[in-house]
Every structure is written in C-alpha cells, then in structure tokens.
Design a protein around this motif. Structure first.
Motif, PDB file in Angstrom:
ATOM      1  N   UNK A   1       0.818  -1.216   0.000  1.00  0.00           N
ATOM      2  CA  UNK A   1       0.000   0.000   0.000  1.00  0.00           C
ATOM      3  C   UNK A   1       0.853   1.268   0.000  1.00  0.00           C
ATOM      4  N   UNK A   2       1.840   1.349   0.902  1.00  0.00           N
ATOM      5  CA  UNK A   2       2.649   2.571   1.022  1.00  0.00           C
ATOM      6  C   UNK A   2       3.415   2.868  -0.258  1.00  0.00           C
ATOM      7  N   UNK A   3       4.001   1.817  -0.851  1.00  0.00           N
ATOM      8  CA  UNK A   3       4.795   2.029  -2.066  1.00  0.00           C
ATOM      9  C   UNK A   3       3.915   2.459  -3.237  1.00  0.00           C
ATOM     10  N   UNK A   4       2.751   1.833  -3.384  1.00  0.00           N
ATOM     11  CA  UNK A   4       1.835   2.218  -4.462  1.00  0.00           C
ATOM     12  C   UNK A   4       1.345   3.651  -4.278  1.00  0.00           C
ATOM     13  N   UNK A   5       0.981   3.985  -3.043  1.00  0.00           N
ATOM     14  CA  UNK A   5       0.485   5.338  -2.763  1.00  0.00           C
ATOM     15  C   UNK A   5       1.571   6.376  -3.065  1.00  0.00           C
ATOM     16  N   UNK A   6       2.811   6.084  -2.641  1.00  0.00           N
ATOM     17  CA  UNK A   6       3.914   7.014  -2.892  1.00  0.00           C
ATOM     18  C   UNK A   6       4.118   7.220  -4.392  1.00  0.00           C
ATOM     19  N   UNK A   7       4.075   6.129  -5.159  1.00  0.00           N
ATOM     20  CA  UNK A   7       4.282   6.226  -6.602  1.00  0.00           C
ATOM     21  C   UNK A   7       3.184   7.063  -7.265  1.00  0.00           C
ATOM     22  N   UNK A   8       1.942   6.814  -6.878  1.00  0.00           N
ATOM     23  CA  UNK A   8       0.830   7.546  -7.497  1.00  0.00           C
ATOM     24  C   UNK A   8       0.924   9.038  -7.179  1.00  0.00           C
ATOM     25  N   UNK A   9       1.251   9.366  -5.945  1.00  0.00           N
ATOM     26  CA  UNK A   9       1.324  10.775  -5.561  1.00  0.00           C
ATOM     27  C   UNK A   9       2.526  11.464  -6.216  1.00  0.00           C
ATOM     28  N   UNK A  10       3.701  10.826  -6.200  1.00  0.00           N
ATOM     29  CA  UNK A  10       4.885  11.468  -6.777  1.00  0.00           C
ATOM     30  C   UNK A  10       4.798  11.565  -8.299  1.00  0.00           C
ATOM     31  N   UNK A  11       4.065  10.650  -8.922  1.00  0.00           N
ATOM     32  CA  UNK A  11       3.959  10.693 -10.385  1.00  0.00           C
ATOM     33  C   UNK A  11       3.096  11.853 -10.868  1.00  0.00           C
ATOM     34  N   UNK A  12       2.397  12.514  -9.955  1.00  0.00           N
ATOM     35  CA  UNK A  12       1.563  13.655 -10.341  1.00  0.00           C
ATOM     36  C   UNK A  12       2.402  14.905 -10.587  1.00  0.00           C
ATOM     37  N   UNK A  13       3.659  14.880 -10.135  1.00  0.00           N
ATOM     38  CA  UNK A  13       4.526  16.063 -10.230  1.00  0.00           C
ATOM     39  C   UNK A  13       5.452  15.913 -11.431  1.00  0.00           C
ATOM     40  N   UNK A  14       5.678  17.007 -12.136  1.00  0.00           N
ATOM     41  CA  UNK A  14       6.623  16.983 -13.256  1.00  0.00           C
ATOM     42  C   UNK A  14       7.988  16.541 -12.755  1.00  0.00           C
ATOM     43  N   UNK A  15       8.638  15.735 -13.549  1.00  0.00           N
ATOM     44  CA  UNK A  15       9.947  15.212 -13.148  1.00  0.00           C
ATOM     45  C   UNK A  15      10.881  15.273 -14.357  1.00  0.00           C
TER      46      UNK A  15
END
Length: 764
Positions: A474-488
């Motif tokens: 859960x934590x890893x998936x949530x982190x990925x979804x949230x961080x992927x919303x930001x331009x990188x």
C-alpha cells in the motif's frame, strides 16, 4: 434461431426461445450475450466445456443471444456481460459473477452448490457446526469437508459426491481454517482440502461427541466415493465361512481384510478387540471376526490373526500377534509398502509434469486465503471494460489503472493494497483509480502492452503511460501515485524558487511521500547535459522528486554549495542537509544510476522491500542484528563505519528482528544456535559465502570492528558457517496460469520469476 452442433455443444437461443423452453424442476445455467466481445471469449470457452459434465446432472447450459434493441430484465442490464444465471424452471436461483466461473471445476462446483443448498450446508463457525451435529445425533452421519476456496477441483469433487449421497448423509462445507482446526486433531495450515466422516448416527447420548474419521487420500470424486463406501460398511463383520471365499467391500476396493480368530470362551473379549482394531484401521482395512470353532480351520492353534489381501492367488497369512498394536502395525506396514511403490512411480511422473511449471511463493496464497472473507470497498475503484477504457482516461488528469486477473493470488493481494490506496486518496481531486480484469478483457490488456500480472500504469493527458515496477504494498503504491503527479523534473524559474524547493516548501504537500529532493543545476549553455538530466527525470518519475534550474545565476548557487557545474544537489529534509555531487557521467541512464546510488542510506535498516536494492551493490554485508531499535552508541559507531575510508569495501547495515521477523530464519541459517543479540556479522555472500560473528566480549567500536575485519580477510578468523551457492527458490510449485492462457491468447507472453538477487541469504 436455435443452433446445436451436437448433444454436447453449447445451446444458443433467442430470449423468447429460452424462456418458452423452461420446464418446472429443470435446471439451466444461462449466459445472456450481446455482440460477443473478445473479453468474454475465455469465459464462453469454459461455459462450453462445462456442457457435458453438467448434462450428467440434468442441467442444461444455454447462451442467449440478446438483440441490441432488447431492454428486458436480463438482456437490458448493463452488467449482463459480467454475470451468468442459474434457473430451476422459471425461478431464478442464483446470479454468478463470471470471474467466479473461471474454469469447468468452478462452474460445476458453484452450480451444484447452489442446487444442493439443503444437502450441503455451509458452516462458518465451530458453534454452528456443533449445533448442527447435535441436531443430527442418532439420526444421520455427517460428511465434513474443508476446501481452501470455492470453485476448486476439490470443491467440485465434494459437490459431485453430495449429488449422489446427499440423502444418505448430511454434508457440511466450510472454507474457514478456524473451523477446520476445531475438527482436526492434527496441526493444519489450511492450504490443503480435507474431509472427515462424523459418526453421529450411532451416538444416542446428546452429550457424547461424534467420532470422526479423516480421509487420508486426496479429495477426488472417485476417492470420496470409495471412502464413503468404507464408512458405510459394518465396523466389524462376523464370518462363519471359509475365509478364502469371503469378500467384503474392503477387498473389492483393494484394501486388506484382518481376521480376528475367535472361540466361544473368549467371544466377548475377541469382539471388543476386533472393534478396537476396526476403529483404528477404519478407511484403511476391514476387520472380521472369524469363529475358529465352527470351521475346524487347519491352522496352528496358537494363531490368533489372519491377513487377507486383495491380490488374487495370494494365500491368507495366519499369524501369532501379542497385542492390538502389532495388528495395526502389520496393516500399516503392508499399506506403506504398497504406497511407497506407487509413490515412486508417481514421483517420476510428477517431476516430468512439474518441470516446466512456474513457481510461486505459497505464502501469498495463504495470505489471500486468510483474508478471503474480508469485504473490500471496490466501489472506490472504477471497473473498466473495452467500451469504457479510453473514455475513463480523459475524465481526470491523472488515472492509475491496475491490470490484474481475478483468479491469481498475487493479483488479489495487490488488489487489496490497491483498495487501501483508494481509501487513502478518497476525495483527492485530479486523481482517479481504476482496474481492468485481464481475464474478462484480454484485448484491452494486450493493447496496453500488459504482458504480466499484476501491473499498475499511470495515465496522464498528453503523456506516455508510466509503468510501476516497485513493491506492490500500500505505502509504495500510494507514494508512486502521488509522486507521479509532479513533473519530473520540475522546472524552476528563479534562485528563490530553487531555495524553496531545497527546503521542501515548494512541494510541501508531498512531504509524507519523500525525504530527499534532487536538484539538477546547469548553466544555460549546458544543453546536452540538461537534456540528459530531463530524460533521467522521466526514468525516475514516480519514485523521487527532481528539480531543474539552468538560469544565468546558476553559478551563484554553484559557489554557495561549493560544487562545479553541472552538478546535483541532494536536499535531505530529515537531516536538514544539502549534499552536492559533481555530475561527471552525462548519459540519462548514468545520471539516473548516480541519483539512485546517492539516495541510498549510509547505514540502512535492511527490510524485505529494500534488500534487493542494497544487494545489487555487490558488497559484503556488515550487518548488526537487533531485537529492538539501536541505542545511540551502536548507531553512532556503525555510522562511523559506514562513512569511513573503507566504506566502499562493505555495506554497513542493520536488521530489526521485530519489524522484519524473517531475520530469525536468517540467523538460524547463519548459526546452528542463534547467539545473544545484538550481534554483528560479516556476510560475504558474493564471494565464498563465509559468515563471521564479531566476538561478543568486545564492544562494537570502529577500531575494534576494522581490526576484526582485517583478521577475517586474512584468514585468521574461522567462519561460523559457509553458505551454499545453491539458488534460493520459492517453496512450492504452482500452476502456471499465464502459460495456460497463452494457448488461447497468443498476445500474452509468459511471465516467469526473475533469477533471485540474493540466492542463499536465508536458505544458505
């Protein structure tokens, strides 16, 4: 218009033809179909394969072709494609989700289960089971069956047997491990189906328990049929004929028959002996009481037991045995000898059969089985089909999609984590979660290049889909979804913006999901290096946050942080430090690798999740095992070791056995008798597999440890153990469902487990 190629073909009818053909008491399984989509073809193949076995029970299987304009109760339903219906006459008995009917076993088991609702009671608790048994004492025997999951081959075998024996015995079915443990006298993990015969009919006193006899063979329809035949036979048969001519159900089923030789003077005692032996051997051998006096048998007078086997031409053996234990041992040894021969023959076949099967960790299956009754709020996750997939991606700027299969254990485990993510993100604007069942919609998954299950992809307007490759918790998936919303990378326009970014103020809402911000710093003329950094950011998107600044005053920042350009700045928010790194490697892959390496901790706590990352460094482990958090002194000394001049020669790390219980297994593999904790060990798995234990009488200081390491390298210390270089493989073979799908869905490629990154860490 109806069509049927032969008696075993799937019958296709129009709605009018189907409903006019229904007859009272006649059962039928029906699927209402619109234009056939590629997504339902696997289900239709399974339905067609079930026609013949269901016909054996008088159940017809029908596919109703719904006209497009039909808006009736069944043809007009939007979710008709996802359900099948069971009718008795014109009465609807049950609706089945199509993913519950994933193969012929599941179809036959579920249909018979619905029809035999009186003959087979589903019980969930020990109290309900005891109450039902109490109500049947003196009237009916009980057949208690435990299956790990509904729709399995064992479930089908139980239901097919109940169809025949349902009026003779009361059948009980459960999938609850707790209930199984209350019935079984042996420890059980609940991963294997089990069946018991409960002798309740002979219990006249309501306070007395029903004696239970476990079935020892695997659950198949034939084995259960034989087993019930044996349970229905008399406990002891009294014989007054030539034993050579005696035939009982045991002999007919290939089991031995034990004769207890009796005489008038000892009849009562012999009868009690025969009954005791019969109960001990119930289901494995028959017992008969043979009257010696009336037959004038020409045997030694002292003989008291005879053994007759099912083999033709083998004479009866007359024996002198001292007690009942010897009788039971005689039969068990006889059976073991036969089973061992059969086992050797079957083992060769199984080795050939399993040689090309995939391997899967049974702990995943066990976890799914344990949580199978848990209600998941799936309404938080949109279900996508071939028709709705592309439209759903345009409704929000950021859509996460889980591609999975509803019958596969890892997919179901991931679905639980995915639901927990959805609960965390409930009410978050601009992001939505969806799922696609690739068993129902293989065409969608193939077009999205989904070649393994489960997988999560992020869809953003105007961007290529982003595929997640991390841990599926859960934590890893949530982190990925949230961080992927930001331009990188995030392009920064001024020095003030850079400083705010490095302090964590610019992306404060993401602070729970990352602890380090990475900044790429370039002059305006460094176009090639800047573009490589942008590509590296695309590689790392969703896993970290990166910022980019290439303004005219970049040299001011270069001077402030004392690093020549091009450079990377690592802002570690928890430590409130900024570490500059000269960027000397300028390909996107090299930049991404440099960032990953710099993000590694100096003295990490090893967990199941991060071990592959640190293992890939290829260094020996200087690992401190502890059963609690480290004290300040130990932590500071280990940090000094991790930052010292020799730090490139090893990885200083630690493992908390409370948070990572698998560490206990690691210690047992390293040391025959686990030493007291904390324990510092040197583990050189990449070269030689030697494990050394730091002397427990010495304090863990930088100087003591370095001196000890020199002795280990010089061969002046004896290793506690030397680990094998054999590969670490999962414990149980499992069916390779993807390979099965390949035969009908060539667009899917086989997904097999990658070679282990840490082959002998636990197993040695």
């Amino acid at each position: 218009m109806s069509s049927a190629r032969n008696a075993n073909a799937l019958l296709e009818l129009s709605p009018q033809e189907y409903f006019s053909s229904l007859r009272p008491g006649k059962a039928s399984l029906v699927y209402f179909s619109h234009d056939v989509s590629p997504g339902v073809s696997p289900f239709l193949e399974q339905i067609e394969s079930s026609v013949e076995p269901l016909q054996d029970y008088g159940i017809s299987v029908v596919k109703v072709n719904c006209p497009k304009e039909d808006v009736s109760r069944y043809c007009g339903k939007q979710n008709t494609l996802l359900k099948a219906y069971l009718f008795r006459g014109n009465i609807l008995l049950r609706e089945f989700p199509t993913d519950a009917l994933f193969n012929v076993n599941a179809i036959v088991a579920n249909v018979l289960f619905a029809l035999l609702f009186n003959e087979v009671k589903y019980i969930a608790s020990p109290v309900d089971h005891q109450n039902l048994e109490n109500s049947l004492k003196g009237r009916l025997n009980v057949v208690f069956a435990y299956v790990p999951a509904i729709g399995t081959a064992e479930h089908r075998a139980v239901m097919e047997t109940a169809f025949v024996y349902g009026t003779a015995h009361q059948f009980i079915l459960t999938t609850e491990v707790l209930l199984l443990k209350s019935v079984s006298t042996e420890d059980t993990d609940g991963l294997s189906a089990q069946l018991f015969f409960c002798h309740c009919k002979r219990v006249m006193d309501p306070t007395q328990p029903c004696r239970r006899t476990p079935m020892e063979q695997p659950l198949s329809t034939l084995n259960i049929h034989k087993y019930l035949k044996l349970m229905e036979a008399p406990i002891v048969t009294e014989v007054a004929a030539d034993p050579e001519k005696v035939s009982t159900v045991h002999l007919q089923l290939g089991l031995p028959l034990v004769f207890i030789l009796s005489q008038k003077e000892t009849y009562e005692a012999d009868r009690r002996t025969a009954e005791f032996v019969a109960w001990q051997l119930l289901g494995r051998a028959g017992v008969a009481l043979l009257a010696r006096d009336s037959l004038g048998l020409n045997v030694l007078l002292q003989s008291n037991v005879a053994l007759k086997t099912a083999e033709e031409g083998v004479p009866i053996k007359y024996l002198v045995l001292e007690d009942t234990d010897e009788i039971i041992a005689l039969v068990e040894n006889k059976l073991k000898g036969e089973q061992f021969q059969e086992y050797e023959e079957e083992e060769d076949e199984e080795e050939k059969e399993n040689s090309d099967k995939d391997v899967q960790d049974d702990q995943v299956v066990e976890a799914i089985h344990r949580d199978r009754k848990r209600e998941l709020p799936l309404d938080l996750i949109r279900t996508l089909t071939e028709e709705t997939f592309h439209g759903a991606l345009t409704e929000t700027g950021h859509t996460a999609v889980l591609f999975y299969t509803s019958w596969e254990a890892v997919s179901l485990a991931t679905l639980q984590s995915y639901v927990e993510v959805a609960m965390e993100l409930k009410g978050t604007s601009g992001v939505s979660l969806a799922r696609v069942n690739c068993w129902d919609w293989p065409g969608v998954c193939a077009k999205q290049n989904v070649t393994q299950f489960p997988v999560v992809k992020i869809y953003e307007k105007g961007e290529r889909p982003l595929t997640y490759s991390g841990m599926l918790g859960t934590e890893d998936l949530l982190r990925f979804i949230m961080l992927s919303r930001v331009s990188c990378p995030l392009k920064l326009a001024s020095v003030a913006a850079v400083e705010g970014y490095l302090r964590g103020e610019l992306l404060a809402e993401l602070s729970p999901y990352h602890t380090t911000s990475v900044l790429g710093l370039f002059t305006p003329s460094m176009k090639e290096a800047r573009e490589a950094f942008i590509e590296a950011g695309a590689i790392l998107k969703g896993y970290i946050t990166t910022g980019l600044y290439y303004g005219d005053d970049a040299l001011v920042l270069s001077s402030k942080y004392n690093v020549p350009l091009p450079a990377l700045l690592f802002a570690r928010h928890e430590e409130r430090s900024i570490d500059p790194v000269l960027l000397s490697r300028l390909t996107p892959q090299e930049i991404a690798q440099t960032i990953r390496y710099q993000l590694l901790e100096t003295f990490p706590e090893i967990t199941v999740e991060n071990l592959p990352t640190y293992w890939s460094l290829g260094r020996p482990l200087l690992i401190l095992f502890s059963d609690s958090d480290l004290g300040p002194r130990d932590r500071n000394e280990m940090l000094r070791l991790g930052r010292g001049s020799d730090c490139e020669a090893f990885l200083a790390c630690w493992l908390n056995l409370q948070r990572t219980p698998v560490g206990l297994g690691i210690l047992k593999a390293y040391f025959s008798t686990p030493p007291p904790l904390p324990l510092l060990a040197w583990v050189n798995l990449h070269a030689g597999g030697e494990v050394f234990a730091f002397p427990p009488d010495q304090p863990v200081t930088q100087s003591n440890v370095l001196s000890w390491l020199e002795k280990c390298r010089a061969g002046l210390q004896l290793p506690s153990t030397t680990l094998s270089d054999a590969p670490w493989t999962p414990p149980l073979p499992a069916y390779n469902f993807l390979r099965m799908m390949e035969s009908t869905l060539p667009e899917f490629t086989l997904h097999t487990a990658a070679p282990s990154l840490y082959p002998s860490l636990v197993l040695g």
